[in-house]
Design a protein around this motif. Structure first.
Motif, PDB file in Angstrom:
ATOM      1  N   GLN A 153      36.395   6.923   7.722  1.00 40.78           N
ATOM      2  CA  GLN A 153      35.870   5.773   8.505  1.00 40.78           C
ATOM      3  C   GLN A 153      34.429   5.477   8.064  1.00 40.78           C
ATOM      4  N   ARG A 154      33.639   6.532   7.864  1.00 41.94           N
ATOM      5  CA  ARG A 154      32.224   6.318   7.473  1.00 41.94           C
ATOM      6  C   ARG A 154      32.149   5.687   6.089  1.00 41.94           C
ATOM      7  N   TYR A 155      33.137   6.056   5.208  1.00 41.59           N
ATOM      8  CA  TYR A 155      33.163   5.445   3.858  1.00 41.59           C
ATOM      9  C   TYR A 155      33.667   4.000   3.907  1.00 41.59           C
ATOM     10  N   GLY A 156      34.198   3.553   5.018  1.00 45.35           N
ATOM     11  CA  GLY A 156      34.720   2.190   5.118  1.00 45.35           C
ATOM     12  C   GLY A 156      36.150   2.065   4.618  1.00 45.35           C
ATOM     13  N   LYS A 157      36.784   3.218   4.288  1.00 45.53           N
ATOM     14  CA  LYS A 157      38.172   3.159   3.805  1.00 45.53           C
ATOM     15  C   LYS A 157      39.128   2.954   4.997  1.00 45.53           C
ATOM     16  N   TRP A 158      38.801   3.663   6.057  1.00 44.42           N
ATOM     17  CA  TRP A 158      39.655   3.608   7.267  1.00 44.42           C
ATOM     18  C   TRP A 158      38.993   2.638   8.236  1.00 44.42           C
TER      19      TRP A 158
END
Lengths: 99, 99, 99, 99, 99, 99, 99, 99, 99, 99
Positions: free
Chosen positions: C35-40
């Motif tokens: 989530q923090r990487y923006g993937k999720w």
């Protein structure tokens, strides 16, 4: 990016024959143009069914939707889409793939 | 003669890790041998699923059954088979098919 | 490239409680990193079901498979994947989306 | 209160083209007004399908029914509704959600 | 806010009888507390099936999930949820509803 | 004797508007009469669907069939029937049931 | 009041033979007592399936649930229930029904 | 030889009322003649559904097909057929079967 | 009297190999005896599936059930039965049917 | 190479009787020609259904598709295809197969 797409045609029973032939011709022309561009990688007839199994190679979902929703047959199609990834057991250079 | 075969793996939850790795290795070896022979034409991973979509090129149903029922994974596989025929709109020499 | 992914958990009835808690913790850590990487991008609980609906933003099917198949819960998941394209009626700047 | 809503359009084959365009325009206007109000939070096209996946933010079931049953497309829609709750693993401030 | 919830129990065949009785007792106590609070509005047995049809009155999806996921039976339940709205033909004061 | 009845309306696309309104009015009158008699105990709208979930209190299957098959909407209804029995955990006097 | 009840047995593979025989005997005794009371009106074997189709004549849903849920086989049964009404075309005195 | 046959009627929405009544009358006459011959052993209305559950006693599959395919309703019927065998637990002389 | 019977084997993952081989041998012996008696008319392997499609020629449903329920594989079989009648277009003396 | 093919006819309700009879006659002629050539090995009527179960003996998928897609009934057929292989338990010379 590869997608397996299964299309089955729900052809209206009361389709005017002349209009039907024109639609089939338009579908063939549309498909063959995309095959030459390399977008429509594989196209097989499902034996015994008015439909096909295909593999598309596109750069985005928008492009996939663009291609499919502009098929002349689109209003008569039931479509199933499976995103394909690289299989870890695949060997690199299989013999020349048949059509 | 081409068949589209969809395989999804129902992996036992209590599979011994060591036995599991050996089975995966055996499946890979078995599959790569058939790919080199040209029997296993296409092998793609279904993204997000422990399974694959493949195209087999065999000479008979007996051979197809022989190949599939001897897969090390066979006891754990849900298999769907679709016989493929030549599509009338397919152009003869598509650009080199990606893997 | 966006994918809607629906996951329902088929939790083994005989799961050891301690191992279960560790698995839940691992799943949380794994998910929050993505989530923090923006993937999720989105993660919602399906009310009344041990499962979730999520939106992933990935660059390829291989990456999608990589992310999903490495979920600690993966062996216990029934997964449904829907490729999302841009809708022609979407307005550009909706009010700040709630979680 | 969030709902995931999947809509697939069963467009009548004998729809008058003119009436069809007017209906599409009415659907767009109706949807964009609700997006600006923040009721229609997310709207994605399902790639390859005449349909969408959306997230609605409403205050009651009556309001949800009001919104959906007044869609110009409503008579032609197959609708699936999933109530969404907050997921315990969701991190608070994900990066700016793409459309 | 009302939800129709259908629950069918997939009771493990190898459940220890003693543990089973305790679980049934816990489920009864849990349910009756919620009935007294007015959260669990209706509770009927599906004739011939180890399951029930219920109507819950909750203030949010989070609360619905909280209630259902904390049912002692939750790990053994197949749950179907239908959001209920007010029907335009409903008359205001039906005769006293039977249990 | 209670039955849960789920009705979804398959409204003909080419229904004449005037005839449609008359049919809706007839359905409302028919339903409200049965509600006043205490036969049609509960009537909820399924949010997002042209249909309802109801509870009928009848004395026999013949009476149930009589009631349902004389609904003005009957030719356009998909009907699911669940016989309801008394649940052993139900407490006797729940708070006044909302509509 | 008549119910058509279809029962299919999901017999545990690891059932102890001795316990299995006792269960079959208990099921036979239970069923024959109800047949003599006229509650279990018809009982036919589904050819080729470990299951039966039966017609029960009961006075209430509670009684139907009581009868079915106390079947010794109940934990291993998949049950489908169809409420039967009088058919308007049925003639009054058909020839003596075979078993 | 007994068959359980479930028939559900898919009545055309645009059926001419006069033709419809004639068809119903023909179906009733046809069915009652077969009931008197003992071929159509049981005939029950499925409560809430335009359909029936019946038991036929025929001497061959050809006879079964002959009977069913000559039903005036046949073009509008969805038919499910279950071959019935003698159940080992059936007692010989149940009390006089109700209609 | 002919029946088409489709059998798919749900082989227990933890079947003891020795017991498994004995069961396969018993199934083969049982089947070949019935083939020699002319009861088991046709037996084909479903390519790619641990199962078969067969045609049985029996005199009654009791006999059909007797044959199928005494198959050594019976506890592990999912069985589908289709009663076959004579087709009006069948010519009397087709060329010698292959196995 | 043998295929089991199940065909169910979805006959248009508004088919002109005269055209219908001509189509049935054309289908019979077409089928009997293929039976005499040994392509259409077995043809059975599914009792109670406007459809058949057949076994075809063809040399390729293209031939199978050619045969099926040229059936006069093809536009009205729902077709299921099962590739058949030789079963290891089949005895070589069964008694003369009935039609």
């Amino acid at each position: 990016m590869l997608f397996l797409v299964r299309m089955e045609v729900d052809w209206p029973k009361d389709m005017d024959p002349e209009a039907g032939r024109a639609l089939v011709e338009a579908e063939r022309t549309y498909s063959q143009r995309l095959q030459r561009y390399g977008k429509w990688r594989h196209l097989w007839r499902i034996a015994g069914v008015f439909g096909n199994v295909s593999v598309f190679d596109v750069d985005s979902h928008d492009e996939l939707h663009e291609i499919l929703s502009n098929l002349p047959f689109f209003p008569y199609l039931n479509i199933e889409i499976t995103p394909l990834a690289r299989h870890p057991s695949r060997i690199d250079a299989p013999p020349a793939a048949p059509p």
